[in-house]
Design a protein around this motif. Structure first.
Motif, PDB file in Angstrom:
ATOM      1  N   ASP A  69      31.998  51.197  52.473  1.00  0.00           N
ATOM      2  CA  ASP A  69      32.702  52.422  53.397  1.00  0.00           C
ATOM      3  C   ASP A  69      34.245  53.329  52.296  1.00  0.00           C
ATOM      4  N   GLY A  70      33.712  53.042  50.813  1.00  0.00           N
ATOM      5  CA  GLY A  70      34.315  53.516  49.856  1.00  0.00           C
ATOM      6  C   GLY A  70      35.818  52.926  49.386  1.00  0.00           C
ATOM      7  N   GLU A  71      35.762  51.174  49.477  1.00  0.00           N
ATOM      8  CA  GLU A  71      36.552  50.543  49.239  1.00  0.00           C
ATOM      9  C   GLU A  71      36.630  49.590  47.846  1.00  0.00           C
ATOM     10  N   THR A  72      37.347  49.237  47.449  1.00  0.00           N
ATOM     11  CA  THR A  72      36.793  47.973  46.494  1.00  0.00           C
ATOM     12  C   THR A  72      36.901  46.454  46.972  1.00  0.00           C
ATOM     13  N   SER A  73      35.990  46.095  46.484  1.00  0.00           N
ATOM     14  CA  SER A  73      36.527  45.000  46.702  1.00  0.00           C
ATOM     15  C   SER A  73      37.113  43.934  45.880  1.00  0.00           C
ATOM     16  N   LYS A  74      37.409  43.408  46.988  1.00  0.00           N
ATOM     17  CA  LYS A  74      39.292  42.444  46.332  1.00  0.00           C
ATOM     18  C   LYS A  74      38.587  41.006  46.055  1.00  0.00           C
ATOM     19  N   TYR A  75      36.995  40.222  46.217  1.00  0.00           N
ATOM     20  CA  TYR A  75      36.556  39.257  46.156  1.00  0.00           C
ATOM     21  C   TYR A  75      36.140  39.845  44.508  1.00  0.00           C
ATOM     22  N   ALA A  76      36.380  39.616  43.328  1.00  0.00           N
ATOM     23  CA  ALA A  76      35.392  39.695  42.262  1.00  0.00           C
ATOM     24  C   ALA A  76      35.458  38.629  41.753  1.00  0.00           C
ATOM     25  N   TRP A  77      36.676  37.943  42.015  1.00  0.00           N
ATOM     26  CA  TRP A  77      36.517  36.587  41.427  1.00  0.00           C
ATOM     27  C   TRP A  77      35.517  35.260  41.705  1.00  0.00           C
ATOM     28  N   LEU A  78      34.859  36.077  42.401  1.00  0.00           N
ATOM     29  CA  LEU A  78      33.049  35.701  43.061  1.00  0.00           C
ATOM     30  C   LEU A  78      32.204  35.762  41.332  1.00  0.00           C
ATOM     31  N   ASN A  79      32.008  36.632  41.064  1.00  0.00           N
ATOM     32  CA  ASN A  79      31.082  37.152  39.981  1.00  0.00           C
ATOM     33  C   ASN A  79      31.849  36.222  38.513  1.00  0.00           C
ATOM     34  N   PRO A  80      31.414  35.366  38.237  1.00  0.00           N
ATOM     35  CA  PRO A  80      32.034  34.439  37.222  1.00  0.00           C
ATOM     36  C   PRO A  80      32.594  35.169  36.016  1.00  0.00           C
ATOM     37  N   THR A  81      31.575  35.932  35.709  1.00  0.00           N
ATOM     38  CA  THR A  81      32.054  37.157  34.590  1.00  0.00           C
ATOM     39  C   THR A  81      33.353  37.499  34.618  1.00  0.00           C
ATOM     40  N   ASN A  82      33.682  37.896  35.767  1.00  0.00           N
ATOM     41  CA  ASN A  82      35.222  38.550  35.970  1.00  0.00           C
ATOM     42  C   ASN A  82      36.651  37.015  35.606  1.00  0.00           C
ATOM     43  N   LEU A  83      35.777  36.513  35.920  1.00  0.00           N
ATOM     44  CA  LEU A  83      36.839  35.509  35.618  1.00  0.00           C
ATOM     45  C   LEU A  83      37.524  35.161  34.040  1.00  0.00           C
ATOM     46  N   ILE A  84      35.991  35.697  33.190  1.00  0.00           N
ATOM     47  CA  ILE A  84      36.271  35.523  31.784  1.00  0.00           C
ATOM     48  C   ILE A  84      37.905  37.048  31.581  1.00  0.00           C
ATOM     49  N   ARG A  85      37.698  38.070  32.612  1.00  0.00           N
ATOM     50  CA  ARG A  85      38.462  39.371  31.861  1.00  0.00           C
ATOM     51  C   ARG A  85      39.709  38.648  32.285  1.00  0.00           C
ATOM     52  N   MET A  86      39.609  38.136  33.458  1.00  0.00           N
ATOM     53  CA  MET A  86      40.909  37.771  34.439  1.00  0.00           C
ATOM     54  C   MET A  86      41.878  36.555  32.638  1.00  0.00           C
TER      55      MET A  86
END
Length: 289
Positions: free
Chosen positions: A130-147
């Motif tokens: 729908d063009g929106e950005t997913s809020k659930y980025a933390w379910l990608n564990p690689t994103n946790l390192i960036r966070m």
């Protein structure tokens, strides 16, 4: 009489400091992932983190809670806070900073999903159909390192007296996340999970982060499935013996009747505190498969 009232007031104030889910002294946040990051990074510093919403509220209900029942509580919490950790870049409606700032115009926002800096390091954000950005980025564990890197770097600047400790905590957390990634991959390899059907939009980040091929998506509530849709889903799993179904809920009797139980993977999307919360001694427990 006045002295008695003053002592009672002090007693109430002391109680509020040590009671979970009340007013904070230092850091405010509203999602389990940002709470986890703050608590892990600030271990041993004496800086307190408060999780603002009720335990039962998922992320989709937070905007209404902040605007209604929680508004005065959050404003009061903001008066005593230094930092609000948000997910503003991927969740534009994140209400944490907006409401807490009403109690303290000097409140500092740390956006865990994108650094507020010229370089603007951010998470790998997914754009949904729908063009929106997913809020659930933390379910990608690689994103946790960036966070962890984004929040850790900012917290070191906010609390320079704790810089060495925060940096040490940051390195330890990143190591834990890398171990988590290896554990997740081991499970996926052992179960031979490759092609999947997703039952909820919140699972897109998990599938992307673990490089799973999404064959189909069925995001309608089970009660709304037609007989044709049920038959089609069952047929998919009969025809492809390697296909897995990924869901964010406990499989229902109907789902178990359509799909073999040993090919259903249930994922905790960590969208609310719930009954599990975040255990400081094992902060990544809910990310494990």
């Amino acid at each position: 009489m006045n002295t008695k009232k003053i002592m009672m007031g002090l007693g109430l104030a002391a109680t509020s400091v040590f009671t979970p889910f009340t007013f904070a002294k230092d850091v405010l946040t509203s999602t389990p992932v940002t709470y986890m990051l703050s608590e892990q990074l600030m271990q041993g510093t004496g800086v307190e983190t408060t999780y603002l919403p009720p335990k039962r509220y998922g992320i989709e209900r937070l905007v209404n809670w902040f605007a209604g029942k929680g508004q005065q509580q959050v404003i009061k919490a903001g008066q005593e806070a230094t930092v609000a950790i948000t997910l503003g870049a991927i969740w534009h409606l994140d209400p944490t900073y907006v409401y807490a700032r009403q109690g303290n115009v000097r409140l500092i926002e740390i956006d865990a999903s994108q650094a507020i800096s010229p370089r603007a390091q951010g998470v790998a954000a997914l754009t949904l159909e729908d063009g929106e950005t997913s809020k659930y980025a933390w379910l990608n564990p690689t994103n946790l390192i960036r966070m962890a890197a984004i929040v850790g770097d900012d917290l070191q600047k906010v609390y320079p007296q704790h810089q060495v400790k925060i940096e040490k905590n940051q390195q330890a957390l990143m190591l834990q996340v890398r171990e988590l990634i290896n554990l997740q991959q081991d499970v996926i390899f052992e179960k031979e999970i490759d092609s999947v059907v997703l039952l909820n939009e919140s699972l897109e980040d998990f599938a992307s982060g673990n490089q799973l091929f999404v064959v189909d998506r069925q995001f309608k509530p089970e009660l709304e499935w037609s007989e044709v849709e049920k038959h089609s889903l069952k047929a998919q799993f009969e025809q492809d013996k390697t296909l897995w179904l990924v869901t964010n809920k406990r499989p229902s009797k109907m789902l178990n009747a359509l799909i073999p139980q040993d090919r259903i993977l249930q994922i905790d999307v960590i969208d609310r505190w719930g009954s599990k919360g975040i255990k400081i001694e094992d902060s990544l427990a809910r990310w494990r498969l």
